[in-house]
Design a protein around this motif. Structure first.
Motif, PDB file in Angstrom:
ATOM      1  N   THR A 150       0.862  -1.185   0.000  1.00 22.35           N
ATOM      2  CA  THR A 150       0.000   0.000   0.000  1.00 22.35           C
ATOM      3  C   THR A 150       0.899   1.236   0.000  1.00 22.35           C
ATOM      4  OG1 THR A 150      -1.735  -1.143   1.240  1.00 22.35           O
ATOM      5  CG2 THR A 150      -1.761   1.282   1.258  1.00 22.35           C
ATOM      6  N   PRO A 151       0.794   2.095  -1.025  1.00 20.66           N
ATOM      7  CA  PRO A 151       1.690   3.245  -1.119  1.00 20.66           C
ATOM      8  C   PRO A 151       1.095   4.514  -0.507  1.00 20.66           C
ATOM      9  CG  PRO A 151       0.520   2.997  -3.182  1.00 20.66           C
ATOM     10  CD  PRO A 151      -0.004   1.921  -2.251  1.00 20.66           C
ATOM     11  N   VAL A 152       1.978   5.332   0.062  1.00 23.86           N
ATOM     12  CA  VAL A 152       1.603   6.645   0.577  1.00 23.86           C
ATOM     13  C   VAL A 152       2.653   7.645   0.089  1.00 23.86           C
ATOM     14  CG1 VAL A 152       1.286   8.085   2.635  1.00 23.86           C
ATOM     15  CG2 VAL A 152       0.437   5.732   2.617  1.00 23.86           C
ATOM     16  N   TYR A 153       2.192   8.781  -0.416  1.00 26.19           N
ATOM     17  CA  TYR A 153       3.116   9.837  -0.839  1.00 26.19           C
ATOM     18  C   TYR A 153       3.710  10.523   0.388  1.00 26.19           C
ATOM     19  CZ  TYR A 153       4.500  14.556  -2.286  1.00 26.19           C
ATOM     20  OH  TYR A 153       5.181  15.734  -2.460  1.00 26.19           O
ATOM     21  N   LEU A 154       5.055  10.644   0.419  1.00 26.43           N
ATOM     22  CA  LEU A 154       5.726  11.298   1.541  1.00 26.43           C
ATOM     23  C   LEU A 154       6.131  12.731   1.223  1.00 26.43           C
ATOM     24  CD1 LEU A 154       8.127   8.501   2.895  1.00 26.43           C
ATOM     25  CD2 LEU A 154       5.890   9.190   3.787  1.00 26.43           C
ATOM     26  N   ARG A 155       6.841  12.913   0.100  1.00 25.27           N
ATOM     27  CA  ARG A 155       7.399  14.234  -0.189  1.00 25.27           C
ATOM     28  C   ARG A 155       7.983  14.262  -1.599  1.00 25.27           C
ATOM     29  NH1 ARG A 155      10.830  11.335   3.059  1.00 25.27           N
ATOM     30  NH2 ARG A 155      12.940  10.939   2.237  1.00 25.27           N
ATOM     31  N   ASN A 156       8.329  15.471  -2.035  1.00 23.77           N
ATOM     32  CA  ASN A 156       9.136  15.657  -3.242  1.00 23.77           C
ATOM     33  C   ASN A 156      10.597  15.756  -2.830  1.00 23.77           C
ATOM     34  OD1 ASN A 156       6.608  15.967  -4.467  1.00 23.77           O
ATOM     35  ND2 ASN A 156       7.422  17.438  -5.946  1.00 23.77           N
ATOM     36  N   GLU A 157      11.470  15.165  -3.639  1.00 24.79           N
ATOM     37  CA  GLU A 157      12.889  15.196  -3.305  1.00 24.79           C
ATOM     38  C   GLU A 157      13.701  14.876  -4.544  1.00 24.79           C
ATOM     39  OE1 GLU A 157      14.189  13.478   0.557  1.00 24.79           O
ATOM     40  OE2 GLU A 157      15.397  12.157  -0.714  1.00 24.79           O
ATOM     41  N   LYS A 158      14.882  15.470  -4.650  1.00 25.97           N
ATOM     42  CA  LYS A 158      15.738  15.193  -5.797  1.00 25.97           C
ATOM     43  C   LYS A 158      16.598  13.963  -5.539  1.00 25.97           C
ATOM     44  CE  LYS A 158      16.204  19.327  -8.574  1.00 25.97           C
ATOM     45  NZ  LYS A 158      17.166  20.207  -9.288  1.00 25.97           N
ATOM     46  N   ALA A 159      16.769  13.153  -6.588  1.00 24.70           N
ATOM     47  CA  ALA A 159      17.733  12.053  -6.589  1.00 24.70           C
ATOM     48  C   ALA A 159      18.707  12.366  -7.715  1.00 24.70           C
ATOM     49  CB  ALA A 159      17.042  10.715  -6.818  1.00 24.70           C
ATOM     50  N   GLY A 160      19.878  12.841  -7.342  1.00 26.72           N
ATOM     51  CA  GLY A 160      20.793  13.360  -8.358  1.00 26.72           C
ATOM     52  C   GLY A 160      20.220  14.627  -8.953  1.00 26.72           C
ATOM     53  N   THR A 161      20.008  14.622 -10.262  1.00 25.43           N
ATOM     54  CA  THR A 161      19.429  15.791 -10.932  1.00 25.43           C
ATOM     55  C   THR A 161      17.936  15.620 -11.203  1.00 25.43           C
ATOM     56  OG1 THR A 161      20.033  14.884 -13.106  1.00 25.43           O
ATOM     57  CG2 THR A 161      21.636  16.335 -12.034  1.00 25.43           C
ATOM     58  N   ASP A 162      17.370  14.479 -10.828  1.00 17.69           N
ATOM     59  CA  ASP A 162      15.970  14.179 -11.138  1.00 17.69           C
ATOM     60  C   ASP A 162      15.048  14.536  -9.980  1.00 17.69           C
ATOM     61  OD1 ASP A 162      16.154  12.913 -13.793  1.00 17.69           O
ATOM     62  OD2 ASP A 162      17.303  11.378 -12.749  1.00 17.69           O
ATOM     63  N   GLU A 163      13.980  15.250 -10.291  1.00 16.13           N
ATOM     64  CA  GLU A 163      12.942  15.529  -9.304  1.00 16.13           C
ATOM     65  C   GLU A 163      12.128  14.259  -9.105  1.00 16.13           C
ATOM     66  OE1 GLU A 163      11.114  17.742  -6.463  1.00 16.13           O
ATOM     67  OE2 GLU A 163      12.721  18.501  -7.762  1.00 16.13           O
ATOM     68  N   CYS A 164      11.925  13.870  -7.852  1.00 11.53           N
ATOM     69  CA  CYS A 164      11.256  12.600  -7.554  1.00 11.53           C
ATOM     70  C   CYS A 164      10.091  12.783  -6.599  1.00 11.53           C
ATOM     71  CB  CYS A 164      12.243  11.616  -6.917  1.00 11.53           C
ATOM     72  SG  CYS A 164      13.550  11.069  -8.002  1.00 11.53           S
ATOM     73  N   TYR A 165       9.147  11.846  -6.688  1.00 15.08           N
ATOM     74  CA  TYR A 165       8.164  11.645  -5.641  1.00 15.08           C
ATOM     75  C   TYR A 165       8.689  10.516  -4.763  1.00 15.08           C
ATOM     76  CZ  TYR A 165       4.915  14.227  -8.662  1.00 15.08           C
ATOM     77  OH  TYR A 165       4.311  15.174  -9.444  1.00 15.08           O
ATOM     78  N   VAL A 166       8.680  10.732  -3.457  1.00 12.61           N
ATOM     79  CA  VAL A 166       9.109   9.693  -2.525  1.00 12.61           C
ATOM     80  C   VAL A 166       7.856   9.039  -1.947  1.00 12.61           C
ATOM     81  CG1 VAL A 166      10.500   9.147  -0.505  1.00 12.61           C
ATOM     82  CG2 VAL A 166      11.153  11.069  -1.981  1.00 12.61           C
ATOM     83  N   LEU A 167       7.774   7.715  -2.102  1.00  9.71           N
ATOM     84  CA  LEU A 167       6.640   6.949  -1.618  1.00  9.71           C
ATOM     85  C   LEU A 167       7.073   6.032  -0.481  1.00  9.71           C
ATOM     86  CD1 LEU A 167       5.110   5.759  -5.034  1.00  9.71           C
ATOM     87  CD2 LEU A 167       4.638   7.893  -3.799  1.00  9.71           C
ATOM     88  N   GLU A 168       6.160   5.797   0.451  1.00  7.65           N
ATOM     89  CA  GLU A 168       6.375   4.774   1.472  1.00  7.65           C
ATOM     90  C   GLU A 168       5.426   3.622   1.170  1.00  7.65           C
ATOM     91  OE1 GLU A 168       6.983   4.731   6.205  1.00  7.65           O
ATOM     92  OE2 GLU A 168       4.969   5.339   5.576  1.00  7.65           O
ATOM     93  N   LEU A 169       5.990   2.427   0.993  1.00  2.00           N
ATOM     94  CA  LEU A 169       5.203   1.244   0.672  1.00  2.00           C
ATOM     95  C   LEU A 169       5.150   0.348   1.904  1.00  2.00           C
ATOM     96  CD1 LEU A 169       6.797   0.342  -2.801  1.00  2.00           C
ATOM     97  CD2 LEU A 169       5.126   2.129  -2.249  1.00  2.00           C
ATOM     98  N   THR A 170       3.943  -0.009   2.317  1.00  2.00           N
ATOM     99  CA  THR A 170       3.746  -0.884   3.477  1.00  2.00           C
ATOM    100  C   THR A 170       3.130  -2.197   3.012  1.00  2.00           C
ATOM    101  OG1 THR A 170       3.389   1.043   4.898  1.00  2.00           O
ATOM    102  CG2 THR A 170       2.688  -1.099   5.755  1.00  2.00           C
ATOM    103  N   ALA A 171       3.704  -3.315   3.432  1.00  2.00           N
ATOM    104  CA  ALA A 171       3.237  -4.630   2.995  1.00  2.00           C
ATOM    105  C   ALA A 171       1.781  -4.850   3.369  1.00  2.00           C
ATOM    106  CB  ALA A 171       4.113  -5.721   3.597  1.00  2.00           C
ATOM    107  N   LYS A 172       0.995  -5.362   2.417  1.00  2.00           N
ATOM    108  CA  LYS A 172      -0.412  -5.658   2.685  1.00  2.00           C
ATOM    109  C   LYS A 172      -0.713  -7.148   2.571  1.00  2.00           C
ATOM    110  CE  LYS A 172      -1.842  -4.363  -2.040  1.00  2.00           C
ATOM    111  NZ  LYS A 172      -2.692  -3.432  -2.828  1.00  2.00           N
ATOM    112  N   ARG A 173       0.318  -7.961   2.301  1.00  2.00           N
ATOM    113  CA  ARG A 173       0.141  -9.410   2.268  1.00  2.00           C
ATOM    114  C   ARG A 173       1.392 -10.063   2.832  1.00  2.00           C
ATOM    115  NH1 ARG A 173      -0.680 -10.662  -4.057  1.00  2.00           N
ATOM    116  NH2 ARG A 173       0.171 -12.712  -3.567  1.00  2.00           N
TER     117      ARG A 173
END
Length: 262
Positions: A150-173
């Motif tokens: 199950t994903p939840v959006y945490l924040r925007n953040e750069k990885a190197g030169t790329d703008e990223c969405y950071v997600l937190e994934l929690t196991a559902k099975r």
């Protein structure tokens, strides 16, 4: 009195300018919905499904995986596998290296077995168990995160030169390989860029970088993935994917009771 008014006006002007600058920074930092003009939170579930498409190009396909393991920066061993996947819950892995010939791995839903040439019955295994080096069974056989987490959006953040969405994934099975994943996907196209993997205890066990993508049969898919051991920091494994192609796989390939696997 005029001097006091002048000072007061100057003070209020400074406060106004500071307020406007703060508002501008907040608006610039947050995604904005064109329809409402308010800060928009990305659809985490949609992002995760789109990111999965870079690892699972078709509903039914075959790919080859070469795993090169490194110790203290030097290559230690190399393993080869052919992976056949149908849907999100059927994966068949054939071990192709000469020393492992005759071994097979089968995943059906949340269940996973390994077939060994010298045993009459398949051996039940878990996704977290090691396949080769820092690569676990689930790193190769369970690649549909949208099914397991199950994903939840945490924040925007750069990885190197790329703008990223950071997600937190929690196991559902219970069959998920990891309990929690922190996942960086590129904002422009949801392409996975890096990940951190955590156990139920909260321990950070492994990290990954998604290093290279290539065109396979008209689709841009993952070509190289590096897994880093966060317990033994001198160890990492490189997974290289090749020959990915859509294929109409028969259901009998995934039948758990097959006796002709060897």
């Amino acid at each position: 009195m005029s001097n006091v008014n002048c000072i007061l006006r100057s003070f209020l002007l400074v406060l106004l300018i500071a307020f406007l600058i703060t508002c501008a920074l907040v608006v610039h930092a947050a995604p904005v919905s064109a329809a409402t003009g308010t800060a928009a939170v990305p659809d985490a579930a949609d992002l995760l499904k789109r990111s999965d498409a870079y690892r699972n190009g078709w509903p039914s396909f075959t790919t080859h995986v070469k795993i090169t393991n490194y110790e203290s920066g030097k290559p230690d061993e190399e393993k080869l596998y052919e992976v056949s996947q149908k849907g999100t819950d059927k994966t068949y892995v054939e071990f192709m290296s000469p020393r492992e010939k005759g071994r097979h791995l089968l995943m059906l839903g949340e269940d996973m077995w390994v077939y060994l040439p010298d045993t009459s019955r398949p051996v039940r295994i878990t996704p977290l168990e090691r396949l080769s080096g820092d690569a676990s069974n689930g790193d190769v056989a369970r690649t549909n995160y949208a099914v397991d987490y199950t994903p939840v959006y945490l924040r925007n953040e750069k990885a190197g030169t790329d703008e990223c969405y950071v997600l937190e994934l929690t196991a559902k099975r219970k069959g998920a390989t990891y309990q929690r994943i922190v996942y960086w996907v590129r904002a422009a196209d949801a392409r996975p860029l890096k990940a951190e993997f955590y156990l139920t205890s909260g321990k950070h066990i492994k990290s990954a970088t998604f290093d290279e993508y290539r065109d396979f049969d008209g689709r841009m898919l993952l070509h190289r993935l590096t897994l880093y051991d966060e317990i033994r920091h001198n160890s990492h494994s490189v997974l290289e994917y090749s020959g990915s192609t859509p294929r109409n796989l028969p259901d009998k390939l995934f039948y758990q009771g097959r006796s002709d696997r060897f």
